[in-house]
Scaffold this motif. Structure first.
Motif: not given
Ligand SMILES: C[S@@+](CC[C@H](N)C(=O)[O-])C[C@H]1O[C@@H](n2cnc3c(N)ncnc32)[C@H](O)[C@@H]1O
Length: 225
Positions: A66, A68, A118, A155, A157, A193
């Motif tokens: 999971q 990120s 995230r 998410r 973050s 991103e």
């Protein structure tokens, strides 16, 4: 290859949630950790070892699947998300800030979210904040934001590199780093991103962000935070 002192790993103890901590919101965590007291003094510029330790805590909580930010090996390949030379330093009265250490041309990629952790649920975020050093957790509480990913999902973050220190632009000093939709088409993750120079930036200029362009206001309640 960068010689990061990942050999001398600090032990990680993940704090499980308790009756007292399992419903804490972002504000609740702030009070629980007594962050007012932490911010009464100047906060440090974090070393790469501190960032790497926090990334390890994150991976331990959410698992490599999971994660990120990939695995520990990815910390050796890419130390942070910066594509240009930068310097993190104190920027009173704003706390710390990030500054260009080279001239940057309009449209150049400055930073990407390679080290942005995230969270898809509030509990993992709570556990993270309770498992890192208290001062660092208070930093995380003021750095974190809710962002909508390209697939539409939200998410929580947190940028675990100097990107976290990007201060907000205002009317006199506008944001000079952020989304350029046309250029972003050429980059995986687009504007979610990748953050580009919005103007020509001179060495020594502070890099400033427009939080409103990426943070989903009111997003915290989706995570019971
Ligand atoms: C994402 S953090 C930026 C890094 C922060 N300066 C630090 O040292 O951790 C956001 C926080 O920085 C401060 N900040 C950001 N932009 C600012 C500005 N234009 N004026 C004053 N404070 C600012 C506020 O405390 C805000 O909550």
């Amino acid at each position: 290859m960068l010689n990061i002192s990942v050999q001398k790993k600090d032990p990680i103890v993940i704090q499980e949630l308790t009756q007292e901590t399992k419903h804490l919101t972002n504000n609740g965590l702030w009070k629980y950790l007594q962050c007012e007291e932490i911010f009464a003094s100047e906060r440090p510029i974090h070393s790469i070892d501190t960032w790497i330790h926090a990334r390890r805590v994150y991976r331990q909580i959410v698992g490599n699947e999971q994660s990120s930010i990939g695995t520990e090996e990815d910390d050796i390949v890419d130390i942070d998300g910066f594509q240009v030379a930068h310097e993190a330093k104190q920027a009173p009265p704003k706390g710390r800030g990030i500054f260009a250490a080279q001239d940057i041309k309009k449209g150049e990629l400055i930073w990407s979210t390679k080290k942005t952790i995230r969270f898809s649920d509030g509990d993992s975020y709570r556990k993270f904040n309770l498992s890192v050093e208290r001062g660092f957790a208070c930093d995380v509480l003021q750095w974190s934001y809710v962002q909508r990913l390209e697939n539409g999902e939200l998410r929580v973050s947190t940028d675990l590199d100097d990107g976290a220190l990007c201060n907000g632009g205002g009317s006199s000093h506008k944001a000079n780093m952020g989304c350029d939709k046309e250029i972003a088409k050429n980059y995986n993750g687009g504007c979610v991103e990748n953050y580009f120079a919005l103007t020509n930036i001179k060495e020594g200029d502070e890099l400033l962000c427009a939080y409103g362009s990426f943070a989903v206001s009111g997003g915290w309640k989706e995570f019971t935070l």
